[in-house]
Design a protein around this motif. Structure first.
Motif, PDB file in Angstrom:
ATOM      1  N   GLY A  90       0.781  -1.223   0.000  1.00 27.25           N
ATOM      2  CA  GLY A  90       0.000   0.000   0.000  1.00 27.25           C
ATOM      3  C   GLY A  90       0.816   1.277   0.000  1.00 27.25           C
ATOM      4  O   GLY A  90       0.245   2.368   0.154  1.00 27.25           O
ATOM      5  N   THR A 114       1.690   5.088   3.486  1.00 30.53           N
ATOM      6  CA  THR A 114       0.852   4.074   2.854  1.00 30.53           C
ATOM      7  C   THR A 114      -0.588   4.574   2.796  1.00 30.53           C
ATOM      8  O   THR A 114      -0.948   5.557   3.452  1.00 30.53           O
ATOM      9  N   ASP A 115      -1.404   3.871   2.019  1.00 30.04           N
ATOM     10  CA  ASP A 115      -2.802   4.290   1.895  1.00 30.04           C
ATOM     11  C   ASP A 115      -3.559   4.155   3.205  1.00 30.04           C
ATOM     12  O   ASP A 115      -4.588   4.802   3.409  1.00 30.04           O
ATOM     13  N   ALA A 116      -3.042   3.323   4.127  1.00 31.59           N
ATOM     14  CA  ALA A 116      -3.694   3.162   5.424  1.00 31.59           C
ATOM     15  C   ALA A 116      -3.429   4.349   6.355  1.00 31.59           C
ATOM     16  O   ALA A 116      -4.079   4.482   7.393  1.00 31.59           O
ATOM     17  N   ARG A 122     -10.975   3.223   0.993  1.00 31.51           N
ATOM     18  CA  ARG A 122     -10.570   1.884   1.434  1.00 31.51           C
ATOM     19  C   ARG A 122     -10.287   1.819   2.924  1.00 31.51           C
ATOM     20  O   ARG A 122     -10.148   0.738   3.481  1.00 31.51           O
ATOM     21  N   LEU A 123     -10.170   2.975   3.583  1.00 38.66           N
ATOM     22  CA  LEU A 123      -9.777   2.992   4.983  1.00 38.66           C
ATOM     23  C   LEU A 123     -10.745   2.240   5.905  1.00 38.66           C
ATOM     24  O   LEU A 123     -10.292   1.472   6.765  1.00 38.66           O
ATOM     25  N   GLN A 126     -10.045  -1.394   5.753  1.00 36.11           N
ATOM     26  CA  GLN A 126      -8.737  -1.714   6.309  1.00 36.11           C
ATOM     27  C   GLN A 126      -8.760  -1.721   7.834  1.00 36.11           C
ATOM     28  O   GLN A 126      -8.097  -2.534   8.475  1.00 36.11           O
ATOM     29  N   LEU A 127      -9.538  -0.811   8.429  1.00 34.51           N
ATOM     30  CA  LEU A 127      -9.583  -0.710   9.891  1.00 34.51           C
ATOM     31  C   LEU A 127     -10.435  -1.812  10.522  1.00 34.51           C
ATOM     32  O   LEU A 127     -10.101  -2.323  11.599  1.00 34.51           O
ATOM     33  N   GLY A 129     -11.780  -4.668   8.744  1.00 30.06           N
ATOM     34  CA  GLY A 129     -11.729  -5.986   8.123  1.00 30.06           C
ATOM     35  C   GLY A 129     -13.025  -6.380   7.442  1.00 30.06           C
ATOM     36  O   GLY A 129     -13.198  -7.525   7.034  1.00 30.06           O
ATOM     37  N   ARG A 131     -15.751  -5.497   4.311  1.00 31.81           N
ATOM     38  CA  ARG A 131     -15.829  -4.802   3.030  1.00 31.81           C
ATOM     39  C   ARG A 131     -16.964  -3.776   2.993  1.00 31.81           C
ATOM     40  O   ARG A 131     -16.924  -2.826   2.213  1.00 31.81           O
TER      41      ARG A 131
END
Length: 225
Positions: A90, A114-116, A122-123, A126-127, A129, A131
């Motif tokens: 990422g 990174t994108d996170a 998308r965050l 990612q945080l 888990g 979708r």
């Protein structure tokens, strides 16, 4: 009788080999040391060869320390060549990918971005888990609690009826703080409904809808895990 000469007394090649292979304490020590040195040389050569084989990649790093919620500008970012094996998933490859986005948590100077670490669609996934996760800005009734929250904290969101505080409804469980509000520049905590700033929480979709609707006319609180 055959005369004894110097060549006759000299050890034959076969005798030399037999003597070399004959076990001995000093010979065993030398052999082990040579084997150790050889292994070290092989390990170093393998490491150097491996690093040379990995192509360097240009990644985006923070040019200075960035605070949570900071809107990134061009001067905040820089490009740096990093060995391919050290690049995290990422990682941003272009500074343009980070400009205008807000940081999630503190980013130290020189840290690979990174994108996170930046707010993005998308965050939430990612945080949490999940979708179907969404981001929800939540204004808590207690500003002191708001100031205590930090990015990554896990909380439950609750609300209570105005006429009966004993009737508590859990609106969301295991929501993750994506962006928090800290103390003001002078170190004091903000107070008053008009001054209250929201906390950005990531949670699953149905809970996000409940929290957003309840926040329109009800007081919200959180319980930290």
């Amino acid at each position: 009788m055959r005369p004894i000469t110097r060549d006759t007394l000299s050890p034959r090649v076969v005798d030399r080999v037999r003597h070399a292979l004959r076990p001995g304490w000093s010979r065993s020590v030398i052999t082990r040391r040579l084997a150790s040195v050889l292994l070290v040389i092989v390990a170093v050569a393998t490491t150097v060869t491996g690093h040379r084989g990995e192509q360097s990649r240009a990644v985006v790093v923070a040019a200075r320390d960035l605070t949570p919620g900071h809107a990134v500008v061009a001067d905040d970012l820089a490009l740096r060549e990093v060995t391919g094996g050290l690049v995290p998933g990422g990682a941003l490859r272009l500074t343009a990918d980070g400009i205008g986005r807000a940081t999630v948590g503190r980013v130290h100077a020189g840290e690979i971005v990174t994108d996170a670490r930046l707010l993005s669609p998308r965050l939430p996934a990612q945080l949490t888990g999940r979708r179907d996760a969404r981001l929800v800005p939540v204004r808590l009734s207690d500003e002191t609690t708001t100031s205590l929250l930090r990015e990554g904290d896990v909380v439950d969101v609750l609300t209570a009826a105005d006429d009966d505080r004993s009737e508590v409804t859990v609106l969301a469980r295991a929501a993750v703080v994506a962006l928090s509000v800290h103390a003001s520049a002078d170190g004091s905590l903000m107070s008053g409904r008009a001054d209250r700033r929201p906390v950005l929480l990531a949670m699953e979709e149905s809970a996000a809808h409940r929290v957003a609707a309840a926040g329109l006319d009800a007081s919200l609180a959180v319980v930290m895990h």
